[in-house]
Design a protein around this motif. Sequence first.
Motif, PDB file in Angstrom:
ATOM      1  N   ARG A 180     -28.869  11.624  16.251  1.00  0.00           N
ATOM      2  CA  ARG A 180     -28.954  11.620  14.789  1.00  0.00           C
ATOM      3  C   ARG A 180     -29.959  10.598  14.298  1.00  0.00           C
ATOM      4  NH1 ARG A 180     -22.573  11.137  13.454  1.00  0.00           N
ATOM      5  NH2 ARG A 180     -22.032  13.044  14.551  1.00  0.00           N
ATOM      6  N   GLY A 181     -30.820  10.112  15.114  1.00  0.00           N
ATOM      7  CA  GLY A 181     -31.709   9.013  14.721  1.00  0.00           C
ATOM      8  C   GLY A 181     -31.269   7.748  15.427  1.00  0.00           C
ATOM      9  N   PHE A 182     -32.060   6.703  15.298  1.00  0.00           N
ATOM     10  CA  PHE A 182     -31.788   5.464  16.037  1.00  0.00           C
ATOM     11  C   PHE A 182     -31.589   4.286  15.106  1.00  0.00           C
ATOM     12  CE2 PHE A 182     -32.785   7.717  19.734  1.00  0.00           C
ATOM     13  CZ  PHE A 182     -32.476   6.919  20.820  1.00  0.00           C
ATOM     14  N   GLU A 183     -30.671   3.410  15.499  1.00  0.00           N
ATOM     15  CA  GLU A 183     -30.565   2.108  14.855  1.00  0.00           C
ATOM     16  C   GLU A 183     -30.872   1.111  15.938  1.00  0.00           C
ATOM     17  OE1 GLU A 183     -27.045   0.509  12.700  1.00  0.00           O
ATOM     18  OE2 GLU A 183     -27.035   2.588  11.944  1.00  0.00           O
ATOM     19  N   GLY A 184     -31.998   0.437  15.838  1.00  0.00           N
ATOM     20  CA  GLY A 184     -32.411  -0.436  16.927  1.00  0.00           C
ATOM     21  C   GLY A 184     -32.646   0.406  18.163  1.00  0.00           C
ATOM     22  N   ARG A 185     -32.006   0.032  19.263  1.00  0.00           N
ATOM     23  CA  ARG A 185     -32.254   0.733  20.530  1.00  0.00           C
ATOM     24  C   ARG A 185     -31.313   1.912  20.756  1.00  0.00           C
ATOM     25  NH1 ARG A 185     -35.833  -1.319  23.710  1.00  0.00           N
ATOM     26  NH2 ARG A 185     -36.773  -3.235  22.964  1.00  0.00           N
ATOM     27  N   ALA A 186     -30.297   2.079  19.897  1.00  0.00           N
ATOM     28  CA  ALA A 186     -29.276   3.088  20.181  1.00  0.00           C
ATOM     29  C   ALA A 186     -29.196   4.174  19.119  1.00  0.00           C
ATOM     30  CB  ALA A 186     -27.933   2.393  20.316  1.00  0.00           C
ATOM     31  N   GLY A 187     -28.877   5.374  19.580  1.00  0.00           N
ATOM     32  CA  GLY A 187     -28.684   6.484  18.649  1.00  0.00           C
ATOM     33  C   GLY A 187     -27.576   7.381  19.163  1.00  0.00           C
ATOM     34  N   ARG A 188     -26.686   7.829  18.261  1.00  0.00           N
ATOM     35  CA  ARG A 188     -25.572   8.664  18.718  1.00  0.00           C
ATOM     36  C   ARG A 188     -26.074  10.047  19.153  1.00  0.00           C
ATOM     37  NH1 ARG A 188     -19.423   9.007  16.580  1.00  0.00           N
ATOM     38  NH2 ARG A 188     -18.834  10.771  17.881  1.00  0.00           N
ATOM     39  N   ILE A 189     -25.595  10.463  20.313  1.00  0.00           N
ATOM     40  CA  ILE A 189     -26.069  11.743  20.869  1.00  0.00           C
ATOM     41  C   ILE A 189     -25.296  12.902  20.247  1.00  0.00           C
ATOM     42  CG2 ILE A 189     -26.376  13.106  22.970  1.00  0.00           C
ATOM     43  CD1 ILE A 189     -26.538  10.532  24.559  1.00  0.00           C
ATOM     44  N   GLU A 190     -26.043  13.917  19.826  1.00  0.00           N
ATOM     45  CA  GLU A 190     -25.400  15.118  19.273  1.00  0.00           C
ATOM     46  C   GLU A 190     -25.367  16.243  20.299  1.00  0.00           C
ATOM     47  OE1 GLU A 190     -27.722  15.700  15.655  1.00  0.00           O
ATOM     48  OE2 GLU A 190     -25.910  15.082  14.574  1.00  0.00           O
ATOM     49  N   ALA A 191     -26.382  16.305  21.128  1.00  0.00           N
ATOM     50  CA  ALA A 191     -26.418  17.375  22.132  1.00  0.00           C
ATOM     51  C   ALA A 191     -27.237  16.927  23.320  1.00  0.00           C
ATOM     52  CB  ALA A 191     -27.039  18.631  21.525  1.00  0.00           C
ATOM     53  N   MET A 192     -26.992  17.579  24.445  1.00  0.00           N
ATOM     54  CA  MET A 192     -27.683  17.220  25.673  1.00  0.00           C
ATOM     55  C   MET A 192     -27.944  18.507  26.456  1.00  0.00           C
ATOM     56  SD  MET A 192     -26.264  14.265  28.079  1.00  0.00           S
ATOM     57  CE  MET A 192     -27.000  13.804  29.597  1.00  0.00           C
ATOM     58  N   VAL A 193     -29.172  18.700  26.907  1.00  0.00           N
ATOM     59  CA  VAL A 193     -29.504  19.920  27.663  1.00  0.00           C
ATOM     60  C   VAL A 193     -30.197  19.531  28.955  1.00  0.00           C
ATOM     61  CG1 VAL A 193     -30.067  22.263  26.917  1.00  0.00           C
ATOM     62  CG2 VAL A 193     -30.864  20.324  25.544  1.00  0.00           C
ATOM     63  N   GLU A 194     -29.887  20.265  30.021  1.00  0.00           N
ATOM     64  CA  GLU A 194     -30.497  19.972  31.321  1.00  0.00           C
ATOM     65  C   GLU A 194     -31.808  20.735  31.457  1.00  0.00           C
ATOM     66  OE1 GLU A 194     -29.549  17.661  33.340  1.00  0.00           O
ATOM     67  OE2 GLU A 194     -30.745  18.137  35.096  1.00  0.00           O
ATOM     68  N   LYS A 195     -32.878  20.018  31.708  1.00  0.00           N
ATOM     69  CA  LYS A 195     -34.196  20.584  32.025  1.00  0.00           C
ATOM     70  C   LYS A 195     -34.656  21.725  31.102  1.00  0.00           C
ATOM     71  CE  LYS A 195     -34.029  19.217  36.884  1.00  0.00           C
ATOM     72  NZ  LYS A 195     -32.746  18.618  37.133  1.00  0.00           N
ATOM     73  N   PRO A 196     -34.728  21.483  29.784  1.00  0.00           N
ATOM     74  CA  PRO A 196     -35.195  22.564  28.890  1.00  0.00           C
ATOM     75  C   PRO A 196     -36.707  22.764  28.981  1.00  0.00           C
ATOM     76  CG  PRO A 196     -34.853  20.552  27.634  1.00  0.00           C
ATOM     77  CD  PRO A 196     -34.420  20.245  29.047  1.00  0.00           C
ATOM     78  N   ALA A 197     -37.160  23.990  28.750  1.00  0.00           N
ATOM     79  CA  ALA A 197     -38.601  24.262  28.653  1.00  0.00           C
ATOM     80  C   ALA A 197     -39.121  23.493  27.440  1.00  0.00           C
ATOM     81  CB  ALA A 197     -38.813  25.762  28.471  1.00  0.00           C
ATOM     82  N   PRO A 198     -40.390  23.049  27.475  1.00  0.00           N
ATOM     83  CA  PRO A 198     -40.928  22.235  26.369  1.00  0.00           C
ATOM     84  C   PRO A 198     -40.665  22.846  24.988  1.00  0.00           C
ATOM     85  CG  PRO A 198     -42.508  22.344  28.155  1.00  0.00           C
ATOM     86  CD  PRO A 198     -41.384  23.223  28.548  1.00  0.00           C
ATOM     87  N   GLU A 199     -40.800  24.185  24.886  1.00  0.00           N
ATOM     88  CA  GLU A 199     -40.626  24.811  23.564  1.00  0.00           C
ATOM     89  C   GLU A 199     -39.155  24.843  23.124  1.00  0.00           C
ATOM     90  OE1 GLU A 199     -41.985  26.071  26.245  1.00  0.00           O
ATOM     91  OE2 GLU A 199     -41.266  28.104  26.685  1.00  0.00           O
ATOM     92  N   ASP A 200     -38.221  24.677  24.069  1.00  0.00           N
ATOM     93  CA  ASP A 200     -36.791  24.702  23.705  1.00  0.00           C
ATOM     94  C   ASP A 200     -36.194  23.308  23.598  1.00  0.00           C
ATOM     95  OD1 ASP A 200     -36.913  27.452  23.934  1.00  0.00           O
ATOM     96  OD2 ASP A 200     -36.409  27.401  26.084  1.00  0.00           O
ATOM     97  N   ALA A 201     -36.934  22.282  24.021  1.00  0.00           N
ATOM     98  CA  ALA A 201     -36.354  20.928  24.075  1.00  0.00           C
ATOM     99  C   ALA A 201     -36.068  20.408  22.661  1.00  0.00           C
ATOM    100  CB  ALA A 201     -37.319  19.991  24.789  1.00  0.00           C
ATOM    101  N   PRO A 202     -34.847  19.904  22.424  1.00  0.00           N
ATOM    102  CA  PRO A 202     -34.498  19.420  21.087  1.00  0.00           C
ATOM    103  C   PRO A 202     -35.192  18.103  20.733  1.00  0.00           C
ATOM    104  CG  PRO A 202     -32.689  19.025  22.616  1.00  0.00           C
ATOM    105  CD  PRO A 202     -33.714  19.830  23.362  1.00  0.00           C
TER     106      PRO A 202
END
Length: 301
Positions: A180-202
Motif C-alpha cells: 500500500r505504499g511505504f513509510e520509511g523502509r516498510a510497507g504493508r504487503i497486499e499481495a504476493m506473486v511468484e515469478k510473474p511475467a514483467p507485464e503481469d507483475a504488480p
Amino acid sequence: MTSKRIRKAVFPVAGLGTRFLPATKTVPKEMLPIIDKPLIQYAVDEAIEAGCDTLVFITNRYKHAVADYFDKAYELEQKLERAGKLVQLEQVRNPLPSHVRTVFVTQQEALGLGHAVLCAKEVIGDEPFAVLLPDDLIWNRGEGALKQMADHAERIGGGVIAVQDVPREKTSSYGIVATRGFEGRAGRIEAMVEKPAPEDAPSTLAVVGRYVLPPGIFGALESTGRGAGGEIQLTDAIASMLASGSHYDAYRFRGTRFDCGTHIGLIEATIRFALDHEKLSEPARISMQKALDELGVTDNG
Ligand code: UTP
C-alpha cells in the motif's frame, strides 16, 4: 502490537544447487566460499547478530558438509596446535558462540522451499522465526539485514519480508510483492506473486532470501498444494495468509544483496568483499586492473 523476539533461524540448504554443477556434485552450494568463509557462515553470523540462539538447518541426506563444518574437528585442531598455528586454531575451534545450538533436520525429498520450511515445524513450535537463504548474501557496513527486520517485526507484531527493487524485465526470476505504499523502509504487503511475467507483475519489488515468519505459516504450508514446478512454494503459503488478513510488511533493508546462487552474483560478491578487505583490498584492485589491461577490456568493450 509487539510480538516476541525471534530466537530461531531456519536455513533451508537441501536444494540441489544445479546452477553450480559440477562443483556442487560434491560441495554444497552453501559451502562455496567468499574469500575464506563459506556462504553459510555469513548467513549464520547475520542470524546470531539478530539475536538467534537456535539454528535449524534443513539438509538432505547427501549433505554432510554443512553439519561437519559446525562440528568439532579434533584431528585438525590437534595438528594446528602442534604446528603452533594458533590464529587458525581459534578459527576452527569455535565456529559458533557457546550460547548457540544447532539442529539438523533432513528433508526427505526436495519438494521446494515451502516444504523445506515446513520440515522445521516441530523445532520451531509456536513462535515467530527467521528464514535465511544463504545464497542471498547481504553485505553491509552497519547492522545486518536480519537484525533490522527482527527489530521491525517486534514493533509491528507481524511477518516481515526483505525486498529490493529489480528491473521490470527481471520480475519473472523473483517473488514480487504489492504494497500500500511505504513509510520509511516498510510497507504493508497486499499481495504476493511468484515469478510473474514483467507485464503481469504488480510492482518491481522483489523478495530477497530473508523472512521473519509467524508460526501460522506452518498451517498455511500444510494446506498449500504443489505449485510452480511441482514444488510447495513458500510464496503461495504467505499469499494465502495475506488473503485471510495476516499482517506482513515488506522491508527495504540497508545493505547490498548478492545473488550467490548465480555465477555473476558469486563473482560480484567476491569482488566486493575483496575490495573491502583489510589486507586484500590493494592486491585485489591491482590484480583486477591487470586483468582488465591484459585482456584489453575497456569501457566500451
Ligand atoms: P533454489 O531455488 O536456489 O534451488 O532454492 P537450489 O536447488 O538451491 O539451486 P539451483 O536452482 O538448482 O541452482 C532456494 C533455497 O531453498 C533451498 C535451497 O537449498 C536454497 O537455499 N531448498 C530448495 C531446499 O532446502 N529444499 C528444496 O526442496 C528446494
